[in-house]
Design a protein around this motif. Structure first.
Motif, mmCIF file in Angstrom:
data_model
loop_
_atom_site.group_PDB
_atom_site.id
_atom_site.type_symbol
_atom_site.label_atom_id
_atom_site.label_comp_id
_atom_site.label_asym_id
_atom_site.label_seq_id
_atom_site.Cartn_x
_atom_site.Cartn_y
_atom_site.Cartn_z
ATOM 1 N N SER A 26 -13.922 -3.582 -2.652
ATOM 2 C CA SER A 26 -12.675 -3.580 -1.885
ATOM 3 C C SER A 26 -11.523 -4.114 -2.725
ATOM 4 N N LEU A 27 -11.821 -5.144 -3.499
ATOM 5 C CA LEU A 27 -10.826 -5.754 -4.382
ATOM 6 C C LEU A 27 -10.311 -4.747 -5.410
ATOM 7 N N VAL A 28 -11.237 -4.028 -6.030
ATOM 8 C CA VAL A 28 -10.860 -3.040 -7.046
ATOM 9 C C VAL A 28 -10.067 -1.896 -6.411
ATOM 10 N N LEU A 29 -10.508 -1.432 -5.245
ATOM 11 C CA LEU A 29 -9.768 -0.363 -4.559
ATOM 12 C C LEU A 29 -8.344 -0.801 -4.234
ATOM 13 N N ALA A 30 -8.183 -2.079 -3.857
ATOM 14 C CA ALA A 30 -6.853 -2.587 -3.514
ATOM 15 C C ALA A 30 -5.959 -2.741 -4.735
ATOM 16 N N THR A 31 -6.540 -2.751 -5.941
ATOM 17 C CA THR A 31 -5.702 -2.765 -7.140
ATOM 18 C C THR A 31 -5.243 -1.348 -7.493
ATOM 19 N N ARG A 32 -5.924 -0.341 -6.962
ATOM 20 C CA ARG A 32 -5.575 1.050 -7.261
ATOM 21 C C ARG A 32 -4.686 1.674 -6.198
ATOM 22 N N PHE A 33 -4.845 1.239 -4.948
ATOM 23 C CA PHE A 33 -4.121 1.839 -3.832
ATOM 24 C C PHE A 33 -3.458 0.737 -2.995
ATOM 25 N N PRO A 34 -2.499 1.103 -2.150
ATOM 26 C CA PRO A 34 -1.896 0.104 -1.248
ATOM 27 C C PRO A 34 -2.960 -0.497 -0.323
ATOM 28 N N PRO A 35 -2.799 -1.765 0.075
ATOM 29 C CA PRO A 35 -3.836 -2.457 0.851
ATOM 30 C C PRO A 35 -4.182 -1.818 2.200
ATOM 31 N N GLU A 96 -14.093 -1.842 -13.308
ATOM 32 C CA GLU A 96 -12.835 -2.207 -13.956
ATOM 33 C C GLU A 96 -11.666 -2.004 -13.008
ATOM 34 N N ALA A 97 -10.836 -2.999 -12.909
ATOM 35 C CA ALA A 97 -9.653 -2.891 -12.047
ATOM 36 C C ALA A 97 -8.545 -2.171 -12.786
ATOM 37 N N ALA A 98 -7.879 -1.318 -12.068
ATOM 38 C CA ALA A 98 -6.738 -0.633 -12.667
ATOM 39 C C ALA A 98 -5.562 -1.604 -12.729
ATOM 40 N N GLU A 99 -4.711 -1.433 -13.728
ATOM 41 C CA GLU A 99 -3.582 -2.349 -13.890
ATOM 42 C C GLU A 99 -2.480 -2.089 -12.876
ATOM 43 N N THR A 100 -2.287 -0.849 -12.511
ATOM 44 C CA THR A 100 -1.236 -0.531 -11.552
ATOM 45 C C THR A 100 -1.816 0.309 -10.429
ATOM 46 N N ARG A 101 -1.182 0.237 -9.275
ATOM 47 C CA ARG A 101 -1.642 1.017 -8.133
ATOM 48 C C ARG A 101 -1.265 2.478 -8.295
ATOM 49 N N GLU A 102 -2.215 3.329 -7.934
ATOM 50 C CA GLU A 102 -1.946 4.762 -7.992
ATOM 51 C C GLU A 102 -1.030 5.151 -6.835
ATOM 52 N N GLN A 103 -0.146 6.085 -7.103
ATOM 53 C CA GLN A 103 0.714 6.624 -6.054
ATOM 54 C C GLN A 103 -0.017 7.800 -5.429
ATOM 55 N N THR A 104 -0.509 7.608 -4.221
ATOM 56 C CA THR A 104 -1.247 8.657 -3.527
ATOM 57 C C THR A 104 -0.999 8.532 -2.035
ATOM 58 N N SER A 105 -1.336 9.553 -1.284
ATOM 59 C CA SER A 105 -1.072 9.538 0.155
ATOM 60 C C SER A 105 -1.981 8.521 0.857
ATOM 61 N N PHE A 106 -1.534 8.080 2.025
ATOM 62 C CA PHE A 106 -2.301 7.137 2.846
ATOM 63 C C PHE A 106 -3.687 7.705 3.137
ATOM 64 N N LEU A 107 -3.723 8.979 3.567
ATOM 65 C CA LEU A 107 -4.987 9.604 3.955
ATOM 66 C C LEU A 107 -5.948 9.714 2.774
ATOM 67 N N ARG A 108 -5.428 10.084 1.612
ATOM 68 C CA ARG A 108 -6.288 10.207 0.420
ATOM 69 C C ARG A 108 -6.846 8.848 -0.002
ATOM 70 N N ALA A 110 -7.284 6.215 1.926
ATOM 71 C CA ALA A 110 -8.251 5.794 2.951
ATOM 72 C C ALA A 110 -9.566 6.548 2.799
ATOM 73 N N ALA A 111 -9.490 7.854 2.504
ATOM 74 C CA ALA A 111 -10.704 8.661 2.343
ATOM 75 C C ALA A 111 -11.516 8.217 1.127
ATOM 76 N N ILE A 112 -10.840 7.930 0.017
ATOM 77 C CA ILE A 112 -11.542 7.457 -1.185
ATOM 78 C C ILE A 112 -12.206 6.109 -0.896
ATOM 79 N N SER A 113 -11.485 5.219 -0.232
ATOM 80 C CA SER A 113 -12.032 3.902 0.114
ATOM 81 C C SER A 113 -13.241 4.037 1.034
ATOM 82 N N PHE A 114 -13.140 4.928 2.024
ATOM 83 C CA PHE A 114 -14.256 5.187 2.927
ATOM 84 C C PHE A 114 -15.479 5.654 2.142
ATOM 85 N N VAL A 159 -8.975 -7.242 0.296
ATOM 86 C CA VAL A 159 -7.846 -6.323 0.167
ATOM 87 C C VAL A 159 -6.510 -7.067 0.155
ATOM 88 N N PHE A 160 -6.376 -8.070 1.027
ATOM 89 C CA PHE A 160 -5.074 -8.710 1.179
ATOM 90 C C PHE A 160 -4.895 -9.982 0.346
#
Length: 199
Positions: A26-35, A96-108, A110-114, A159-160
């Motif tokens: 969850s931590l790594v996903l939150a470094t790639r996408f918005p929380p 590995e955590a990404a250095e910056t968050r990816e710019q992607t849609s909310f749905l995408r 959420a789907a990747i995180s799921f 995440v937060f």
């Protein structure tokens, strides 16, 4: 709703998941996408996983009482051993955590995180605990609520609050406390098995 069962599920699942791959994934996903989309995707995956575990445990409870309590004791004993043995190991690596968050849609996002969390949770200790509790108590909704709430708390923290939490968690201590909780539940189930066999 049986609040004592909700509390038992919450107290058992929470320390199991704190040092688990769930937190770090969850931590790594939150470094790639918005929380928020990460939390929604992860929370949905947990809800489905908990429903599957509760269903499996409830089906198990249809078997004779001595067999059910024996299986529950075995599930918790295996969980206690695995947690105790992993206490000396480092935290599970979330990648590995990404250095910056990816710019992607909310749905995408959420789907990747799921997808990531749904795949990662199969056969996890929290699933074993949830199935064991559902088999032990005749309160599937209460077990579901308690387990899911614990998983949402862990993923929300990851995440937060992010890296601050990961750096400060006393992983070995949390795993040993969780192992102790599993052992207590195993002993209670063994006592219930003996009672069922001698009744």
């Amino acid at each position: 709703m049986i609040w004592s069962v909700v509390l038992a599920a919450f107290v058992l699942v929470l320390p199991v998941e704190l040092p688990d791959k769930t937190l770090f994934a969850s931590l790594v996903l939150a470094t790639r996408f918005p929380p928020l989309p990460v939390f929604v995707g992860v929370g949905t995956a947990f809800g489905l996983q908990v429903a599957i575990a509760v269903t499996a445990g409830s089906l198990l409870s249809l078997l004779p009482e001595a067999l059910v309590t024996g299986v529950v004791a075995l599930l918790f004993l295996v969980g206690a051993i695995l947690l105790w043995r992993s206490a000396s190991a480092g935290p599970e690596d979330g990648g590995e955590a990404a250095e910056t968050r990816e710019q992607t849609s909310f749905l995408r996002a959420a789907a990747i995180s799921f997808g990531v969390l749904f795949a990662a949770e199969w056969g996890d200790l929290s699933q074993l605990a949830t199935a064991g509790l559902a088999a032990r108590y005749d309160a599937p909704v209460s077990v579901f609520v308690g387990s899911w709430a614990a998983l949402l708390v862990v993923s929300g923290l990851a995440v937060f609050l992010g890296r601050k939490l990961a750096d400060r968690l006393p992983i070995a201590l949390i795993r040993r406390v969780a192992a102790g909780l599993f052992l207590v539940f195993a002993v209670v189930a063994v006592v219930e098995t003996v009672r069922a066999l001698t009744a």
